[in-house]
Design an enzyme around this catalytic site. Structure first.
Site, PDB file in Angstrom:
ATOM      1  N   CYS A  75       0.818  -1.225   0.000  1.00  0.00           N
ATOM      2  CA  CYS A  75       0.000   0.000   0.000  1.00  0.00           C
ATOM      3  C   CYS A  75       0.851   1.274   0.000  1.00  0.00           C
ATOM      4  CB  CYS A  75      -0.943  -0.001   1.193  1.00  0.00           C
ATOM      5  SG  CYS A  75      -1.917  -1.499   1.294  1.00  0.00           S
ATOM      6  N   HIS A  86      -3.344   6.912   2.005  1.00  0.00           N
ATOM      7  CA  HIS A  86      -3.793   5.581   1.594  1.00  0.00           C
ATOM      8  C   HIS A  86      -5.164   5.309   2.214  1.00  0.00           C
ATOM      9  CE1 HIS A  86      -4.221   1.385   1.011  1.00  0.00           C
ATOM     10  NE2 HIS A  86      -3.905   1.053   2.254  1.00  0.00           N
ATOM     11  N   ASN A 128     -10.365  -0.485  -0.482  1.00  0.00           N
ATOM     12  CA  ASN A 128      -8.913  -0.388  -0.332  1.00  0.00           C
ATOM     13  C   ASN A 128      -8.251  -1.044  -1.550  1.00  0.00           C
ATOM     14  OD1 ASN A 128      -6.226  -0.793   0.330  1.00  0.00           O
ATOM     15  ND2 ASN A 128      -6.629  -1.457   2.430  1.00  0.00           N
TER      16      ASN A 128
END
Ligand code: ACO
Length: 328
Positions: free
Chosen positions: A111, A254, A284
């Site tokens: 990520c 993020h 996500n």
């Protein structure tokens, strides 16, 4: 030398999967997912690949920057879910868009991947080795997720975002990327993991390791890591830039989880309205979350010349990073 983002782009699969759709697959509910994560729906690929989504996002970024594919010096695709080990996704993208003069390679920092890609490009451009680069964050996580595990499968989505980054001569303006802070904590890496193939060759009797190529996560440990490390990393990037949180217009983080974002905002003593979010619509998407959100904000005209922006990624590795940039 100023290192500026001069074009952005994004590509998402068309297939929308709502929390209600998820509740038909695993024992969960719209209420549970929204409350714990902030996610209402995500995009799940029915054919798009990391390379095909990346190529679309790159074409948009190039168009915005007013560049041709042949102008591109470097392509970095940050991904932890490529379809192919060989060739890498970045080389596939190079072929798809016709960027025949580029150097292309992948980078895996989960990520944090887009942020790490951006800082890698920053280094290359500062040395003068290359003049520009496409940095991509792209994932098709749906293929590495256990669709019977309700604690992980509801969290993730597929998509790609790209930024075209250029080095331009200083013109007295303070603009572009002005500071970077990064870190890794490999000793705690197994709190968020996904195994590749197990070891198998003629020199061992049986293949070593269990066959389980799905994402495993200790959600509470990831939460603790993020809410402690991300504010510290952002503060370090701000200190390096000689700025404070009050100077910043947008915190583009993020998009893991709304609770993490709220906790980070609280620790930094920043109003949550300065933290734009899109995870309710896209979930996500690991390395793709930051460039997709950046492109949304850019195309909606929410980023004004002179705006000070913090980008921050965090995730498997464990890895984390932040950068401060002034929009130009
Ligand atoms: N629907 C309904 N119930 C569920 C679901 C679901 N989708 N998933 C788990 N549960 C249940 C569990 O089985 C458990 O039930 P039990 O008490 O009967 O055993 C209960 O809910 C609580 O489970 P926990 O795992 O303790 O849930 P928690 O409150 O920790 O929430 C979450 C899970 C949202 C993942 C949380 O830990 C979190 O926010 N972690 C941060 C990590 C994160 O966001 N990761 C994203 C990917 S990593 C990254 O991008 C950096």
């Amino acid at each position: 030398m100023m290192i500026n983002i001069t074009g952005t782009g994004r590509a998402l699969p068309e297939n929308i999967v709502t929390n209600f759709d998820m509740a038909k697959i695993v024992e969960t509910s719209d209420e549970w997912i929204r409350e714990r994560t902030g996610i209402a729906e995500r995009r799940i690929s029915t054919g798009d690949t990391v390379a095909s989504l990346s190529a679309k996002a790159c074409e948009q970024a190039l168009e915005m920057a007013g560049k041709q594919a042949e102008d591109v010096d470097l392509i970095i695709v940050a991904t932890c879910s490529p379809e192919m080990l060989l060739p890498c996704a970045a080389c596939q993208v190079q072929g798809m868009i016709g960027a025949k003069n580029a150097v292309a390679f992948d980078l895996n920092a989960a990520c944090s991947g887009f942020l790490f890609g951006l800082s890698t490009v920053y280094g290359y451009l500062q040395t003068g080795l290359y003049r520009n680069a496409l940095v991509v964050g792209a994932e098709v996580l749906s293929k590495i997720i256990d669709w019977t595990d309700r604690s992980t499968c509801v969290l993730f989505g597929d998509g790609a975002g790209a930024a075209f980054v250029e080095a331009v001569e200083e013109n007295g303006e303070n603009a572009g990327i002005i500071s970077i802070s990064q870190g890794s904590d490999g000793a705690r890496g197994m709190v968020l993991s996904c195994q590749e193939r197990k070891l198998s060759n003629p020199y061992i009797k049986d293949a070593i390791g269990e066959e389980n190529n799905f994402v495993h996560m200790n959600g509470q440990e990831v939460y603790k890591f993020a809410v402690k490390q991300v504010p510290a990393c952002i503060q370090d990037a701000l200190d390096r830039a000689g700025l404070t949180v009050d100077d910043i217009d947008h915190f583009v983080l993020h998009q893991a989880n709304v609770r993490i974002l709220e906790a980070v905002a609280k620790r930094l003593k920043v109003d949550i309205t300065k933290f734009p979010m899109n995870l309710n619509r896209v979930g996500n998407m690991s390395s793709a979350t930051i460039p997709v959100l950046l492109d949304e904000l850019n195309r909606e005209g929410k980023l004004k010349k002179g705006d000070k922006i913090v980008l921050s990624g965090f995730g498997a590795g464990l890895t984390y990073g932040a950068c401060v940039l002034i929009w130009n």
